[in-house]
Every structure is written in C-alpha cells, then in structure tokens.
Design a protein around this motif. Structure first.
Motif, PDB file in Angstrom:
ATOM      1  N   LYS A  83       1.182  -1.235   0.299  1.00 33.35           N
ATOM      2  CA  LYS A  83      -0.051   0.013   0.167  1.00 33.35           C
ATOM      3  C   LYS A  83       0.949   1.233  -0.158  1.00 33.35           C
ATOM      4  O   LYS A  83       0.911   2.282  -0.636  1.00 33.35           O
ATOM      5  N   ASP A  84       2.088   1.267   0.648  1.00 39.57           N
ATOM      6  CA  ASP A  84       2.728   2.103   1.399  1.00 39.57           C
ATOM      7  C   ASP A  84       4.126   2.103   0.669  1.00 39.57           C
ATOM      8  O   ASP A  84       5.374   3.049   1.015  1.00 39.57           O
ATOM      9  N   GLY A  85       4.547   1.108   0.528  1.00 35.42           N
ATOM     10  CA  GLY A  85       5.932   0.227   0.763  1.00 35.42           C
ATOM     11  C   GLY A  85       6.098  -0.199  -0.514  1.00 35.42           C
ATOM     12  O   GLY A  85       5.504  -0.449  -1.956  1.00 35.42           O
ATOM     13  N   ASP A  86       8.424  -0.865  -0.710  1.00 30.31           N
ATOM     14  CA  ASP A  86       8.631  -1.313  -2.156  1.00 30.31           C
ATOM     15  C   ASP A  86       8.597  -3.178  -1.188  1.00 30.31           C
ATOM     16  O   ASP A  86       9.100  -2.742  -0.509  1.00 30.31           O
ATOM     17  N   LEU A  87       9.125  -3.655  -2.504  1.00 26.64           N
ATOM     18  CA  LEU A  87       9.301  -4.996  -2.091  1.00 26.64           C
ATOM     19  C   LEU A  87       9.849  -5.989  -3.055  1.00 26.64           C
ATOM     20  O   LEU A  87      10.329  -5.792  -4.008  1.00 26.64           O
ATOM     21  N   LEU A  88      11.048  -6.715  -2.013  1.00 24.49           N
ATOM     22  CA  LEU A  88      11.536  -8.025  -2.138  1.00 24.49           C
ATOM     23  C   LEU A  88      11.276  -9.089  -2.177  1.00 24.49           C
ATOM     24  O   LEU A  88      10.864  -9.280  -0.346  1.00 24.49           O
ATOM     25  N   ILE A  89      11.033  -9.827  -2.948  1.00 26.79           N
ATOM     26  CA  ILE A  89      10.825 -11.186  -2.315  1.00 26.79           C
ATOM     27  C   ILE A  89      11.639 -12.231  -2.717  1.00 26.79           C
ATOM     28  O   ILE A  89      12.047 -12.188  -4.094  1.00 26.79           O
ATOM     29  N   ILE A  90      12.809 -13.292  -1.970  1.00 28.92           N
ATOM     30  CA  ILE A  90      13.684 -14.182  -1.945  1.00 28.92           C
ATOM     31  C   ILE A  90      12.995 -15.362  -1.759  1.00 28.92           C
ATOM     32  O   ILE A  90      12.388 -15.807  -0.758  1.00 28.92           O
ATOM     33  N   THR A 132      20.501  -9.998  -4.919  1.00 29.61           N
ATOM     34  CA  THR A 132      19.105  -9.020  -4.569  1.00 29.61           C
ATOM     35  C   THR A 132      19.660  -8.890  -3.436  1.00 29.61           C
ATOM     36  O   THR A 132      19.403  -7.070  -3.277  1.00 29.61           O
ATOM     37  N   LEU A 133      20.024  -9.321  -2.588  1.00 30.64           N
ATOM     38  CA  LEU A 133      20.152  -8.929  -1.662  1.00 30.64           C
ATOM     39  C   LEU A 133      21.321  -7.980  -1.132  1.00 30.64           C
ATOM     40  O   LEU A 133      21.679  -6.993   0.034  1.00 30.64           O
ATOM     41  N   GLU A 134      22.390  -8.045  -2.315  1.00 29.58           N
ATOM     42  CA  GLU A 134      23.866  -7.707  -1.969  1.00 29.58           C
ATOM     43  C   GLU A 134      23.221  -6.041  -2.431  1.00 29.58           C
ATOM     44  O   GLU A 134      23.561  -5.310  -1.583  1.00 29.58           O
ATOM     45  N   TRP A 135      22.481  -6.355  -3.086  1.00 30.26           N
ATOM     46  CA  TRP A 135      21.810  -4.817  -3.540  1.00 30.26           C
ATOM     47  C   TRP A 135      21.050  -4.373  -2.386  1.00 30.26           C
ATOM     48  O   TRP A 135      21.184  -2.982  -2.470  1.00 30.26           O
ATOM     49  N   ALA A 136      20.334  -4.804  -1.544  1.00 27.51           N
ATOM     50  CA  ALA A 136      19.626  -4.471  -0.798  1.00 27.51           C
ATOM     51  C   ALA A 136      20.058  -3.769   0.601  1.00 27.51           C
ATOM     52  O   ALA A 136      20.448  -2.524   0.818  1.00 27.51           O
ATOM     53  N   HIS A 159      29.878 -20.775  -2.237  1.00 23.95           N
ATOM     54  CA  HIS A 159      28.715 -19.007  -2.011  1.00 23.95           C
ATOM     55  C   HIS A 159      28.866 -19.054  -1.035  1.00 23.95           C
ATOM     56  O   HIS A 159      28.050 -19.882   0.180  1.00 23.95           O
ATOM     57  N   PRO A 160      29.114 -17.367  -0.861  1.00 22.98           N
ATOM     58  CA  PRO A 160      28.180 -17.445   0.903  1.00 22.98           C
ATOM     59  C   PRO A 160      27.009 -17.668   1.214  1.00 22.98           C
ATOM     60  O   PRO A 160      26.012 -17.624   0.001  1.00 22.98           O
ATOM     61  N   ASP A 161      26.983 -17.543   2.406  1.00 20.71           N
ATOM     62  CA  ASP A 161      25.444 -18.246   2.685  1.00 20.71           C
ATOM     63  C   ASP A 161      24.695 -16.826   2.965  1.00 20.71           C
ATOM     64  O   ASP A 161      25.156 -14.838   2.749  1.00 20.71           O
ATOM     65  N   PRO A 162      23.395 -16.188   2.141  1.00 24.10           N
ATOM     66  CA  PRO A 162      23.120 -15.142   1.526  1.00 24.10           C
ATOM     67  C   PRO A 162      22.829 -14.426   2.878  1.00 24.10           C
ATOM     68  O   PRO A 162      22.460 -13.670   2.731  1.00 24.10           O
ATOM     69  N   GLN A 163      22.139 -15.395   3.501  1.00 24.38           N
ATOM     70  CA  GLN A 163      21.690 -14.661   4.763  1.00 24.38           C
ATOM     71  C   GLN A 163      22.877 -13.397   5.690  1.00 24.38           C
ATOM     72  O   GLN A 163      22.573 -12.741   6.410  1.00 24.38           O
ATOM     73  N   LEU A 208      24.371 -11.408   4.464  1.00 19.51           N
ATOM     74  CA  LEU A 208      24.009 -10.285   3.227  1.00 19.51           C
ATOM     75  C   LEU A 208      22.850  -9.401   4.060  1.00 19.51           C
ATOM     76  O   LEU A 208      22.513  -7.999   3.689  1.00 19.51           O
ATOM     77  N   LEU A 209      22.437 -10.068   5.189  1.00 20.59           N
ATOM     78  CA  LEU A 209      21.184  -9.546   5.463  1.00 20.59           C
ATOM     79  C   LEU A 209      21.597  -8.761   7.114  1.00 20.59           C
ATOM     80  O   LEU A 209      20.356  -7.761   7.425  1.00 20.59           O
ATOM     81  N   GLN A 210      23.119  -9.256   7.327  1.00 18.46           N
ATOM     82  CA  GLN A 210      23.435  -7.968   8.432  1.00 18.46           C
ATOM     83  C   GLN A 210      23.444  -6.794   8.934  1.00 18.46           C
ATOM     84  O   GLN A 210      22.876  -5.631   9.339  1.00 18.46           O
TER      85      GLN A 210
END
Length: 540
Positions: free
Chosen positions: A295-302, A332-336, A384-388, A390-392
C-alpha cells in the motif's frame, strides 16, 4: 427366669399394621392426584395475590385512588356484559393454573459423574500440593474437593470447561517447571483435544483454568483499517488486546481483535521471524504481509523453496523483484545491503543540511525471505557465502533506514538461521502444531495455553518483543494461481494486488528462467508451474 410372651396385639397384628400403612399411603397418593388441579390453582392464586399485594404496596399513595377507581370501573363493565363474570372467572382460574404450575427443577450442583471427575482431579493434585509437614493440608488423600475447587463448570460431554483451584501458599508457583507440571496434569485429566488457558494468581494462590473457543477461520485477505506502518498479522482473543478493526467474514461484517505489528523508525521490533511446519501457513502469512506492505512501500521477495508461491506478485507495481534462484537471491540481497547504506547516508546528509529526508528514503522497503535454509545449502554446495550474511546490514540498520526484514523458516531449518537473524528479529510468530518446548524455543517463553495436536492452517502464537504470547489466526491469503483455491479467496487476493507495471507475454510451458535471472522477467511462469498464466482467470 422364663420369658414372658409379647402381647397379642404386638405379635399377631404386625402384618396388618404394615398393610394399613400401605393402604394409607396409597390413599394419600390417590388424593394428591385427584386434588392436583385444585392444589395448582390454589398455589397460583396465592402467588397472584402476593404479587398484587406487593404491587399495591409499591404504588404511591397519590395513585391509589385512581387505581381503585379504574379497578371498580373494570369490575362494573365485566359484571354488565353478557357472560362477563363467567369469562372473568375462567380467566382468573387459567392464570392461576399457569402461575401455579410446577416448574422444572433447576440443578444447582454437579451430578454423580461430575462429582467423580472433581474428586479424581482433587486426588491427582494431592502429590503436588501437599507436604508431610503441613499440619492442616488443603490437599490430602480422601479429603474434600469443595475446599480446593471454588468454581467449576462442565460442557455437554461432562468434561470440565472451567475450574478455579486454590493451592497452598508454599507451592512454588514462581517456577516455570512447577507450573508446567500442574498445567500438564489438568490438561490430561480434563480431556485432550481442547485448548486450555491457565491464569496463575500468585498473590491469591489461585489457578484458573478455562477452555478457549477456537479462533474463527472465516476472515480472508482484505483492506484492514490501520495506520501507516501497521501490519495485521492475524486475529486473536477479544480479551487479549484493546483494539478491534472492522472486517468482513463471509457475508457478515463485524469487529475483530487484531494482532498489530508496528514497523518503521519508531518500532521496537522492526523485523519479524516466522517459524512453522510444512503446510502451517508461513507462506500465507508472508503473502498477507506483502499485500499490506504494497500500500505504501516497495517489496523484495526471495523464495528459497522455489515453489512459485509468490508468482502472483511478480511484475506488480511496487514489487522490485521476486527471486527463486541462488544467484538472483545473492544479487538482490547485495543490492538491498547497498540500498540500506545509501538510505542511511542520504538521510544523514539531509538532516545535517537541515533539509527534509527525501521521499525515496522515507518510502518503506520490505525484504521477504522465505526458506533461507534451502539457499544456505545451495550456497554451501556451490562455494558461495550464505545469503543470510548479506542481511546483516538491513537487520542492524533497517529501522533507521526504513527497511523491514521478514524471514520465514521451518522447524527443521532453524539451525541454518544466522545469528543476525536470530538476534534482530524480536517479533516472532509460530504457526501450526508444535509442542510447548518448540513454541518456547522460538518465542522465548511458553504460552499460557496448551497447544492442540491438530490446528487449521494459519493458527499459532505471536509475541512482539517482550510482550505477552497471543493466540493467532492468520487471515486466509492463498495463492490465487493455485487450482485448490476457492473462487471467493482467489477474488479477495486478486482485488488486493496492485496493477502490473508492464504487459506480460506468454511464456512456453517448457521455458525455465536461467539461474540468476530475476523472476519478475517472467512473472507468470514460476519454475514450479508447468502451465502458462493464460490458464489463470484474469483479475478483471
């Protein structure tokens, strides 16, 4: 000395005396049956007279004269009309018969089966609520249960539905293990298959047990009346929260108590962790959150599972990407992470210059990560490194940058969750059947209810930060492209989806996106689906 014989009247006529008593009792019963109408009418006349006397006594003195005049006028009219006195007599006798009829006896206490059940509960609690040193124990073998149980109720099947237990002051009610033993015992003795709520009054040394009604499952996805930054995770008990929102449940409009999760810069729990078993409704909850966040935001879905559960969101306005592959998830997570840092720097420069924060920084950014354990396995296999990892940055600085992270994982994949996810996601949800130990391991504390072995999808518990544990029922938000979805739920979800940013081209059924290609490039053909989206009814 020889015994003197009994008088003849006492020895020979005992049988006649018994026979006379039986004849007298039979005659009294017969007379009662014959005179029963007269007794009923007499009782009714007595009750009517007492009621009229009480009403006359309650009538003010200034109104008694008009009342007497009105009564005399009515009597005069009745006496003058044909058959008036007879009709009046019949009416009075009928009213007296109705008033004096025997009413059914109201049971005020438990029956024999309920007494046996209460006594069994009392005996089962004796080893836990008694010590040998107590000179006057409240609980003792063969004791009286009514001294320990002050309030009780039973359901239609004869099982306890409400019970208040008084326990001695020396019981260690401050220890979780001691309380858990009592709750487990009462749960087993009162009947399994129901959800019980236990309220401990440590000051009054009382335990109140009650059976909870099942939460309604008729609420589907819809526009909820909330403020910006508020997300409705689901609905709970009416006495658990102090707020209600209007909802539509089937054909009924009513108010329901929601579980509100507040996000944004002033949120104390900016990130959410959802845990459950397969089919418990974790994906449904993430889909519900996504529809509210758009409704008022942007969304990234993995999506780590790669089942195409979020294909309906691909290509929609506000959905930046829907990724299923490892390469796309890493990119996507690196961009985030870089976007979070950019937002922090831009907001800091704007504040230092005395300017308002730009709109693109204030617009919320949502990152929805479903089944990160699967991506962790794939990353370890490919080196590859754990995608998690990149969430730090989004997890640590997301509140200040307007970035919210929602992670969903199954119980068998909890060991794959990284430490930043565990430490920064203080809003927790557990869905599906789970033991008290599993619920406590995720929420931090056990719930005050007993989980049932069979629950509908979307049923579970929620705890926001250090708040209480609340029962939760997630609104039905199924995949509208699933053939098993009902038409009503399909239409409800499709009505909430934003429009597509670009027209969708037909994709062959055997076409599969290459690894690392964003799924939003082919939004209507997820890898798990074999048929193109043209087979799905249009949103209209």
């Amino acid at each position: 000395m020889a015994r003197r014989p009994l008088p003849r009247i006492l020895s020979s006529s005992s049988a006649s005396i018994v026979r006379s008593r039986e004849i007298a009792r039979t005659a009294a019963d017969s007379a009662t049956d014959v005179l029963h109408p007269l007794i009923t009418i007499s009782r009714g006349l007595r009750l009517i007279t007492a009621a009229l006397r009480g009403k006359w006594a309650a009538t003010p003195k200034e109104r008694r004269s008009p009342a007497l005049f009105l009564t005399a006028a009515v009597v005069l009219v009745v006496a003058l009309i044909p058959y008036g006195p007879l009709l009046a007599l019949v009416t009075v006798m009928g009213a007296a018969a109705w008033k004096g009829r025997e009413k059914p006896v109201v049971r005020t206490g438990p029956d024999e089966a309920e007494l046996a059940r209460l006594q069994a509960l009392y005996e089962a609690l004796v080893p836990y609520f008694s010590v040998p040193e107590d000179p006057a124990p409240l609980f003792a073998h063969g004791g009286e249960w009514d001294k320990a149980f002050s309030d009780y109720a039973f359901d239609g099947s004869g099982r306890p539905s409400r019970l208040t237990v008084r326990y001695p002051a020396y019981f260690t009610d401050g220890e979780a293990d001691a309380r858990a033993r009592i709750e487990q015992l009462l749960h087993a003795k009162s009947g399994r298959g129901r959800e019980y709520h236990f309220a401990w009054d440590e000051e009054g040394n009382q335990l109140r047990m009650s059976v909870l009604d099942a939460l309604p499952t008729s609420i589907a996805a819809q526009h909820f009346v909330t403020s910006p930054g508020e997300i409705v995770l689901g609905f709970t008990d009416a006495d658990a929260v102090q707020r209600t929102v209007p909802v539509t449940a089937g054909d009924e409009n009513r108010d329901a108590p929601p579980v509100i999760w507040r996000t944004g810069p002033r949120s104390t729990e900016p990130h959410l962790l959802v845990v459950g078993r397969p089919g418990a409704g974790t994906t449904t909850l993430l889909r519900s959150i996504a529809l509210q966040a758009l409704k008022d935001g942007d969304l990234l879905i993995i999506e780590g599972g790669g089942t195409g559960e979020y294909a309906c969101l691909a290509g929609r306005t506000g959905v930046l990407a829907v990724e299923c592959g490892l390469a796309g998830a890493l990119a996507t997570l690196e961009w985030a992470a870089h976007e979070t840092e950019r937002r922090l720097i831009t907001a800091n420069r704007a504040r230092q210059a005395g300017h308002p924060v730009p709109e693109d920084v204030r617009r919320p950014l949502w990152i929805l990560l479903d089944r990160p354990g699967v991506l962790a396995d794939l990353a370890a296999a490919d080196g590859h490194p754990d995608p998690q990892h990149l969430l730090q940055v989004p997890l640590r600085h997301g509140r200040a940058a307007g970035v919210t992270v929602v992670v969903a994982e199954q119980f068998d994949g909890l060991e794959y969750l990284s430490e930043p996810v565990r430490s920064h996601s203080r809003a927790r949800v557990v869905l599906g059947p789970a033991s008290l130990g599993q619920v406590a391991s995720v929420l931090g504390v056990p719930p005050h209810t007993t989980p049932t072995p069979e629950v509908p999808p979307g049923r579970g518990y929620a705890r926001l930060g250090a708040g209480p544990v609340l029962r939760l029922q997630v609104p039905a938000t199924p995949d509208p492209y699933d053939d098993a979805t009902s038409e009503a739920h399909r239409r409800a979800v499709l009505d909430l989806l934003p429009p597509r940013e670009h027209p969708v081209e037909a994709v062959p059924a055997d076409a599969t996106p290459a690894q690392g290609t964003p799924v939003d490039a082919v939004p209507d053909a997820p890898p798990a689906q074999a048929s193109p989206v043209e087979a799905v009814p249009a949103e209209g």
